[in-house]
Structures are given as C-alpha cells and as structure tokens.
Design a protein around this motif. Structure first.
Motif, short mmCIF file in Angstrom:
data_model
loop_
_atom_site.label_atom_id
_atom_site.label_comp_id
_atom_site.label_asym_id
_atom_site.label_seq_id
_atom_site.Cartn_x
_atom_site.Cartn_y
_atom_site.Cartn_z
N PRO A 8 0.69 -1.07 -0.17
CA PRO A 8 -0.01 0.02 0.12
C PRO A 8 0.91 1.09 -0.02
O PRO A 8 1.75 1.34 1.05
CB PRO A 8 -0.81 0.07 1.30
CG PRO A 8 -0.49 -1.54 1.71
CD PRO A 8 0.82 -1.86 1.18
N ALA A 9 0.79 2.12 -1.21
CA ALA A 9 1.56 3.27 -1.26
C ALA A 9 0.96 4.41 -1.57
O ALA A 9 1.48 5.24 -2.38
CB ALA A 9 2.86 2.70 -2.17
N ALA A 10 -0.34 4.67 -1.39
CA ALA A 10 -1.23 5.76 -1.56
C ALA A 10 -1.20 6.91 -0.66
O ALA A 10 -1.82 7.74 -1.06
CB ALA A 10 -2.60 5.04 -1.97
N GLY A 11 -0.78 6.72 0.55
CA GLY A 11 -0.77 7.57 1.58
C GLY A 11 -0.15 8.87 1.30
O GLY A 11 0.71 8.87 0.34
N TYR A 12 -0.56 9.99 2.04
CA TYR A 12 -0.13 11.37 1.54
C TYR A 12 1.19 11.92 2.02
O TYR A 12 1.83 12.51 1.74
CB TYR A 12 -1.18 12.30 2.04
CG TYR A 12 -2.50 12.35 1.39
CD1 TYR A 12 -2.60 12.65 0.00
CD2 TYR A 12 -3.74 12.23 2.15
CE1 TYR A 12 -3.49 12.84 -0.68
CE2 TYR A 12 -4.68 12.36 1.34
CZ TYR A 12 -4.93 12.49 0.08
OH TYR A 12 -6.11 12.49 -0.55
N GLY A 13 1.72 11.09 3.12
CA GLY A 13 3.23 11.28 3.64
C GLY A 13 3.25 12.60 4.15
O GLY A 13 4.17 13.31 3.88
N THR A 14 2.21 12.99 4.93
CA THR A 14 2.05 14.51 5.45
C THR A 14 3.15 14.69 6.46
O THR A 14 3.65 15.73 6.51
CB THR A 14 0.92 14.74 6.03
OG1 THR A 14 0.64 13.77 7.02
CG2 THR A 14 -0.24 14.73 5.01
N ARG A 15 3.79 13.62 7.21
CA ARG A 15 5.00 13.84 8.02
C ARG A 15 6.23 14.22 7.47
O ARG A 15 7.22 14.59 7.96
CB ARG A 15 5.01 12.66 8.94
CG ARG A 15 4.14 12.42 10.25
CD ARG A 15 4.32 11.11 10.81
NE ARG A 15 3.99 10.02 9.81
CZ ARG A 15 4.43 8.85 9.86
NH1 ARG A 15 5.15 8.30 10.96
NH2 ARG A 15 4.08 7.85 8.94
N LYS A 25 6.37 9.25 -0.88
CA LYS A 25 7.23 9.14 0.12
C LYS A 25 7.89 7.80 -0.07
O LYS A 25 9.18 7.54 0.39
CB LYS A 25 6.19 8.73 1.41
CG LYS A 25 6.76 8.31 2.61
CD LYS A 25 5.97 8.43 3.70
CE LYS A 25 4.79 7.23 3.78
NZ LYS A 25 3.98 7.40 5.13
N GLU A 26 7.43 6.77 -0.83
CA GLU A 26 8.15 5.60 -0.90
C GLU A 26 9.23 5.71 -1.76
O GLU A 26 10.08 4.82 -2.08
CB GLU A 26 7.27 4.42 -1.38
CG GLU A 26 5.91 4.09 -0.61
CD GLU A 26 5.00 5.02 -0.37
OE1 GLU A 26 4.94 6.04 -1.20
OE2 GLU A 26 4.17 4.99 0.34
N GLN A 102 -5.71 3.45 -5.42
CA GLN A 102 -6.54 3.87 -4.77
C GLN A 102 -7.22 5.10 -4.69
O GLN A 102 -6.30 6.23 -4.60
CB GLN A 102 -6.03 3.77 -3.11
CG GLN A 102 -6.95 4.02 -1.95
CD GLN A 102 -6.25 4.27 -0.74
OE1 GLN A 102 -5.06 4.34 -0.64
NE2 GLN A 102 -7.04 3.97 0.40
N MET A 105 -8.24 8.40 -0.49
CA MET A 105 -7.22 7.69 0.61
C MET A 105 -8.20 7.61 1.98
O MET A 105 -8.23 8.46 2.66
CB MET A 105 -6.03 8.64 0.98
CG MET A 105 -5.27 9.20 -0.23
SD MET A 105 -5.54 7.91 -1.76
CE MET A 105 -4.83 8.81 -2.98
N LYS A 106 -8.62 6.46 1.92
CA LYS A 106 -9.65 6.09 3.13
C LYS A 106 -8.91 5.18 4.22
O LYS A 106 -9.84 4.71 5.05
CB LYS A 106 -10.77 5.53 2.74
CG LYS A 106 -11.88 6.51 1.74
CD LYS A 106 -13.25 5.74 1.71
CE LYS A 106 -14.03 6.15 0.64
NZ LYS A 106 -15.04 5.31 0.17
N GLY A 107 -7.65 5.09 4.33
CA GLY A 107 -7.04 4.43 5.22
C GLY A 107 -6.28 3.15 4.98
O GLY A 107 -6.57 2.72 3.58
N ALA A 111 -6.94 0.63 1.53
CA ALA A 111 -5.90 0.44 0.65
C ALA A 111 -5.55 -1.01 0.26
O ALA A 111 -5.47 -1.30 -0.99
CB ALA A 111 -4.63 1.20 0.94
N ASP A 130 7.44 2.54 4.21
CA ASP A 130 8.10 3.28 4.94
C ASP A 130 8.69 2.84 6.27
O ASP A 130 9.44 3.34 6.98
CB ASP A 130 7.23 4.44 5.27
CG ASP A 130 5.84 3.99 5.86
OD1 ASP A 130 5.22 2.93 5.65
OD2 ASP A 130 5.05 4.97 6.28
#
Ligand code: UTP
Length: 277
Positions: A8-15, A25-26, A102, A105-107, A111, A130
């Motif tokens: 799963p690599a669809a997250g926003y990577g906000t950190r 991020k990946e 995805q 991005m619902k978690g 994903a 990550d």
C-alpha cells in the motif's frame, strides 16, 4: 503457498512534507536506494515473485522505477556506473509488477481492499515500505513470517515492543504467548492512549493475510481518524478464528518521520553502502 506481496503506497506522507508534495514517500532514498526497492527486495528474498502496488495520484515515479529507462541505460552502458542499476534491473527481470490506484485515501484497510483485484483469492503478504526492516544476521522479516505461515496457516502481524508513551502511534495487541515470540491475538486496539493500551506490543508494517480479510474489511466501518483500519478487520478475524502476532528478529526504522529516516540512513550508510552492499 504465498506468491504475492501487496505494497500500500497511496498515503499522503504528510509527516514528510514538503519532500512528499510532488514525490511519493516510498521513493525517498535511504542513501542511494528508494524505500520501495528495499521493500521489494525483502519480498523477493522471502520467495515472493509477484509485486502488487497500490498507488494514488502523484505516484507515477513508483511505476517508472520498476521499468527500463532506455536512454539512461544506453548512456551508462559499459561504464563503471552500470553496477548502480544492476539490482533494480534484476528485480525487473525476476519479478512481476502490477498496479492499481486507491482513488480516495480512506486508510490502510481501504488501501488493502483496493488491492483485491491484484491478489484474488489467495493468502498474501503486505509490506509498508516506510517501515524499513533489516536483519543482517539472517532471514528478512517477511521470510521469517512466511516460515511461520507454513506452520500455522493463518493471518500474522509483525510486532515490536515500544515505549508505553508511544502506543498512540500504532495498532496494539494483547494475546497469549504460545511459543517464544509468538502470540495468539485476542485483542487489538488502533492507536490507543497509553492508559488504554492493552500492552506495549505494537503492530509494524509487515503482515501475512488470508484472503477472507477482504470481506471483513469491506464490512468494516471507518474507525480511528475516520479511516478504515486494517486493525479493526483483523480483530474480527481473530474473534472468528486465529490471528498470530510475531516478535520478529531484526531492526525496524520508521522512515515515515525524520528521526527514523535519519537513523536508517546512518545505519545503511555504515553497514551496507560502505561495504558495497
Ligand atoms: P501512514 O499512516 O504512514 O500514512 O500509512 P501516510 O499518509 O502515508 O503518512 P503520514 O502519516 O501522512 O505522514 C501507512 C501506510 O499505509 C499507506 C501509506 O502509503 C503507508 O504505506 N496508506 C495509508 C495508503 O496506501 N492509503 C491510505 O489511505 C492510507
């Protein structure tokens, strides 16, 4: 047996903003290799051949990374630099890569459900790139978990002891110890405050999942943070049958944040890069 690995690599990577504004991020490098490549190598070393990547908007670089770049490769052919691409080239030649998007991005649970068309009706591994896991002493974390799956044939989550004041960052389990480092899960809570945490055993980014998890996720309502949590679906699986938690051997770096990223970079530079690995 397990053949496929889902990333799963669809997250926003906000950190990691602003680095992750226009770049996945990946694709962040640990020294000279992107996180996703470490993750794919761990899966390949565990004997998995089919890589299924859940991407989202702005993640095209992931697909390009696992493809041939004719111009570039023509440019460096016959030079010293050819060796820098050898590892990537080997992955492209020995593994298959499939992608799906995805759309919302619902978690993490959502994903994983988005990856269902790529996985089908078979047990599979999940790696969150990550979370960089390394075991210089022996088998990688996924290889350790696959050995365990062959014995128990049920879903398995990798766990690590974390300080009590960190439980709010993880899914946390409680379970009964069935043999050294292996727990049968009877409770799981997503990101509990320290006073609500059932233990300090935190789930990290490695899973083996049996395919019944997909229907369980589809039936899961948004939980903590308004996201569809894999922890909630796994809790149902644990209640209906069996989920194991495995305290893995090796190191884990949370590369989704600056501190873990810098630790991973220093470690890989000293232990791998300087040794030509
Ligand atoms: P994280 O919790 O690290 O979220 O997701 P994130 O969005 O990537 O990063 P931050 O917290 O905003 O910095 C854990 C894993 O689940 C994936 C992420 O890509 C990461 O590998 N994920 C998360 C998805 O693929 N889709 C989602 O909707 C959420």
């Amino acid at each position: 047996m397990i053949r496929k690995c889902l990333f799963p690599a669809a997250g926003y990577g906000t950190r990691f903003l602003p680095a992750t504004k226009a770049m996945p991020k990946e694709m962040l490098p640990i020294v000279n290799k992107p996180l996703i490549q470490y993750a794919v190598e761990e899966a390949r070393d565990a004997g998995l051949q089919h890589m299924a990547i859940v991407t989202g908007r702005g993640k095209r670089a992931l697909e390009d990374h696992f493809d041939i770049s004719y111009e570039l490769e023509h440019q460096i052919r016959g030079t010293e630099k050819e060796k820098f691409l050898a590892g990537t080239r080997e992955l492209i030649e020995t593994c298959t890569f499939a992608y799906t998007r995805q759309v919302e991005m619902k978690g993490l649970g959502h994903a994983i459900l988005s990856g269902r068309p790529l996985i089908g009706d078979e047990p599979f591994a999940v790696v969150l790139a990550d979370d960089l896991c390394l075991n210089l002493q022996g088998d990688g974390v996924l290889a350790q978990m696959i050995k365990l799956y062959k014995k128990f044939r049920c879903s398995i989550v990798a766990i690590q002891e974390v300080p009590h004041d960190q439980t709010h960052k993880y899914g946390v389990i409680a379970g009964e110890l069935i043999s050294e480092g292996i727990y049968r899960v009877n409770s799981m809570v997503e990101k509990p405050a320290p006073e609500d945490a059932p233990s300090n055993l935190a789930i990290i980014g490695r899973y083996i999942l049996t395919p019944d998890i997909f229907d369980l996720i589809a039936d899961t309502q948004p939980g903590k943070g308004g996201e569809i949590q894999i922890t909630d679906a796994l809790m149902k699986q644990a209640q209906n049958g069996c989920v194991l938690a495995y305290k893995f051997e090796g190191l884990r770096f949370d590369c989704g944040g600056a501190e873990g990223y810098i630790d991973a970079t220093n470690f890989c530079y000293e232990q791998l890069y300087l040794n030509g690995l």
